[in-house]
Design an enzyme around this catalytic site. Structure first.
Site, PDB file in Angstrom:
ATOM      1  N   ARG A 264      62.629 -46.809 -34.583  1.00 50.35           N
ATOM      2  CA  ARG A 264      61.837 -45.927 -35.443  1.00 50.35           C
ATOM      3  C   ARG A 264      60.678 -45.339 -34.653  1.00 50.35           C
ATOM      4  O   ARG A 264      59.978 -46.052 -33.928  1.00 50.35           O
ATOM      5  CB  ARG A 264      61.312 -46.680 -36.663  1.00 50.35           C
ATOM      6  CG  ARG A 264      62.425 -47.220 -37.544  1.00 50.35           C
ATOM      7  CD  ARG A 264      61.909 -47.901 -38.782  1.00 50.35           C
ATOM      8  NE  ARG A 264      63.007 -48.501 -39.536  1.00 50.35           N
ATOM      9  CZ  ARG A 264      62.857 -49.214 -40.651  1.00 50.35           C
ATOM     10  NH1 ARG A 264      61.654 -49.404 -41.147  1.00 50.35           N
ATOM     11  NH2 ARG A 264      63.913 -49.718 -41.250  1.00 50.35           N
ATOM     12  N   ARG A 279      54.545 -53.579 -35.897  1.00 49.62           N
ATOM     13  CA  ARG A 279      55.107 -52.228 -36.016  1.00 49.62           C
ATOM     14  C   ARG A 279      55.561 -51.756 -34.632  1.00 49.62           C
ATOM     15  O   ARG A 279      54.778 -51.297 -33.831  1.00 49.62           O
ATOM     16  CB  ARG A 279      54.064 -51.270 -36.611  1.00 49.62           C
ATOM     17  CG  ARG A 279      54.646 -49.973 -37.161  1.00 49.62           C
ATOM     18  CD  ARG A 279      53.550 -49.097 -37.743  1.00 49.62           C
ATOM     19  NE  ARG A 279      52.903 -49.708 -38.873  1.00 49.62           N
ATOM     20  CZ  ARG A 279      53.305 -49.593 -40.134  1.00 49.62           C
ATOM     21  NH1 ARG A 279      54.373 -48.885 -40.413  1.00 49.62           N
ATOM     22  NH2 ARG A 279      52.639 -50.184 -41.118  1.00 49.62           N
ATOM     23  N   GLU A 351      54.684 -57.441 -45.348  1.00 55.25           N
ATOM     24  CA  GLU A 351      56.093 -57.188 -45.686  1.00 55.25           C
ATOM     25  C   GLU A 351      57.034 -57.698 -44.600  1.00 55.25           C
ATOM     26  O   GLU A 351      56.822 -57.464 -43.408  1.00 55.25           O
ATOM     27  CB  GLU A 351      56.307 -55.691 -45.881  1.00 55.25           C
ATOM     28  CG  GLU A 351      57.753 -55.313 -46.194  1.00 55.25           C
ATOM     29  CD  GLU A 351      58.056 -53.851 -45.935  1.00 55.25           C
ATOM     30  OE1 GLU A 351      59.230 -53.553 -45.663  1.00 55.25           O
ATOM     31  OE2 GLU A 351      57.120 -53.028 -45.987  1.00 55.25           O
ATOM     32  N   SER A 354      62.420 -55.412 -47.579  1.00 60.98           N
ATOM     33  CA  SER A 354      62.477 -54.571 -48.776  1.00 60.98           C
ATOM     34  C   SER A 354      63.903 -54.610 -49.291  1.00 60.98           C
ATOM     35  O   SER A 354      64.845 -54.370 -48.518  1.00 60.98           O
ATOM     36  CB  SER A 354      62.085 -53.124 -48.463  1.00 60.98           C
ATOM     37  OG  SER A 354      60.688 -52.985 -48.359  1.00 60.98           O
ATOM     38  N   ARG A 392      59.497 -59.875 -37.340  1.00 59.09           N
ATOM     39  CA  ARG A 392      58.423 -60.314 -38.231  1.00 59.09           C
ATOM     40  C   ARG A 392      58.603 -61.773 -38.643  1.00 59.09           C
ATOM     41  O   ARG A 392      57.615 -62.472 -38.908  1.00 59.09           O
ATOM     42  CB  ARG A 392      58.341 -59.397 -39.449  1.00 59.09           C
ATOM     43  CG  ARG A 392      57.860 -57.996 -39.090  1.00 59.09           C
ATOM     44  CD  ARG A 392      57.430 -57.171 -40.290  1.00 59.09           C
ATOM     45  NE  ARG A 392      56.986 -55.849 -39.874  1.00 59.09           N
ATOM     46  CZ  ARG A 392      56.383 -54.969 -40.668  1.00 59.09           C
ATOM     47  NH1 ARG A 392      56.154 -55.281 -41.941  1.00 59.09           N
ATOM     48  NH2 ARG A 392      56.007 -53.799 -40.218  1.00 59.09           N
TER      49      ARG A 392
END
Length: 428
Positions: A264, A279, A351, A354, A392
């Site tokens: 990403r 990130r 987070e 999701s 994560r």
């Protein structure tokens, strides 16, 4: 994408529901396109009917030995007009499609209204954050001190937001992914798949990444071979396995799990989470994808979310689960749960997964259907969720299992994957 018939039949209701996201639907632009389409379509149909009538008249005149020159001249002129009308209709339809492609999904009725993350609603909290008798450090300091996370090497090799893992850290990262795959395939009923990490534009369009999120993607142009995209999530290639297919109803639900790297560009995230591994441009995930019957999709979203949560419970990591409000949901989702893991180094929940139900939004783009009980093709519903983000999860283990001397204990569930290593210690 949304069903265009829904826009045509209940435009004001759709606009009101989208306003909760918030998204302003340009109803006047839609109505203008619809008016233009109807006018051109009616003219085209009338012209086609006239052409058919002329064809019959020409045939009848010739059969009687009469002069059909005037009729043929009119027919030739009409053919040119029809060609122009058909070109206009194609253009209108393309503009309509481009308009619809940028409209997000409608929120499910159970989604709480809200403007952003502060309005998300916590549905459960599991586990008690550990009390430390020393000041806990974040994963960046822990990994750097151990000599097992090398951020400088990542920058040298590739640039910012890349990381190199070494020795026991690299093994722990691999162990986390293997553990997740074993649980999801062995206990939760998922079939493991291995898919390409490069996909074409049609695949990106099918799951909603294109055209809306083009700037978030890494594109690879190969000239005559075409343009490819590095996958931002395994959701893209795995969900596209059912593109342009009709699945027998008895095969639903289909459950698939895939471990892949994800890429990403993090467009729009300048200045956010620049420290550490939260990130990154490249990271790994174990992704859960389900292709399901529409009547079961929301019940199965609950089950999929529990599958992801169970990984955190087995690893002994405190977490909370929130349902996203209308203003914080992703573009394609009808309903989303975020699972947030406790990070002592940040003293915050962050987070880690999701889990979303897209209802028929992706399936309509994909033309992914199933054969219903009435033997008719109908759109499936699609679900996906991280089960979990590997990097994560590694971050959470480093911070929750750290010791005062800088070492990190390996969670019991991962020890069988670590070749006898039960603690991360400084590199020799």
């Amino acid at each position: 994408m949304l069903d265009i018939q829904l826009l045509r039949s209940d435009l004001d209701h759709v606009a009101a529901r989208l306003a909760e996201r918030p998204f302003v639907l340009d109803t006047q632009a839609f109505l203008a396109l619809e008016t233009e389409r109807k006018a051109v379509q009616v003219a085209t149909q009338e012209g086609q009917a006239r052409r058919n009538a002329l064809s019959k008249a020409i045939g009848a005149a010739r059969g009687k030995g009469e002069d059909a020159a005037a009729l043929m001249a009119e027919s030739n002129a009409l053919a040119a007009d029809l060609q122009s009308l058909e070109a206009r209709l194609t253009d209108i339809q393309a503009r309509m499609q481009a308009f619809i492609d940028l409209i997000p999904n409608l929120p499910h009725a159970s989604v709480p209204a809200g403007k952003g993350a502060d309005d998300n609603v916590e549905v459960r909290r599991v586990g008690t954050p550990r009390s430390f008798d020393f000041t806990p450090r974040d994963h960046t300091d822990i990994g750097t001190a151990l000599g097992l996370l090398d951020f400088e090497a990542g920058v040298k090799i590739a640039g910012a937001r890349f990381t190199v893992m070494k020795a026991g850290m690299a093994r722990l990262h691999r162990a986390i992914a293997q553990f997740m795959l074993d649980v999801h395939t062995g206990e939760h009923g998922y079939d493991e798949v291995y898919v390409p990490y490069l996909v074409n534009a049609k695949s990106m369009y099918g799951t909603g990444q294109l055209p809306k999120f083009k700037d978030d993607l890494f594109a690879v142009s190969r000239g005559e071979l075409g343009d490819f995209y590095l996958v931002p999530t395994a959701e893209v290639p795995v969900t596209n396995l059912v593109r342009d297919t009709i699945v027998p109803g008895e095969r639903l639900p289909m459950r698939m799990v895939c471990h892949s790297p994800c890429f990403r560009s993090e467009a729009g995230s300048y200045g956010k989470d620049t420290r550490g591994m939260i990130r990154q441009h490249q990271f790994d995930k174990v992704e859960l994808v389900q292709i399901v019957h529409p009547d079961e999709s929301h019940a199965l979203l609950e089950a999929l979310t529990r599958h992801a949560e169970s990984i955190l419970e087995r690893l002994g990591l405190p977490y909370r689960t929130v349902v996203l409000c209308t203003g914080d949901m992703g573009f394609s989702a009808a309903k989303t749960y975020d699972i947030e893991v406790w990070l002592p180094g940040q003293s915050a929940y962050r987070e880690i997964s999701s889990c979303s139900n897209f209802e028929s939004f992706q399936a309509r783009r994909l033309q992914a259907r199933f054969r219903s009980e009435k033997n008719r093709p109908e759109l499936v519903h699609t679900l996906n969720g991280s089960g979990l983000a590997v990097g994560r999860t590694l971050v959470a283990i480093l911070e929750n299992y750290q010791n005062a001397d800088g070492t990190v204990d390996i969670p019991e569930a991962l020890k069988p994957y670590m070749g006898g290593l039960d603690r991360l210690v400084p590199a020799a």
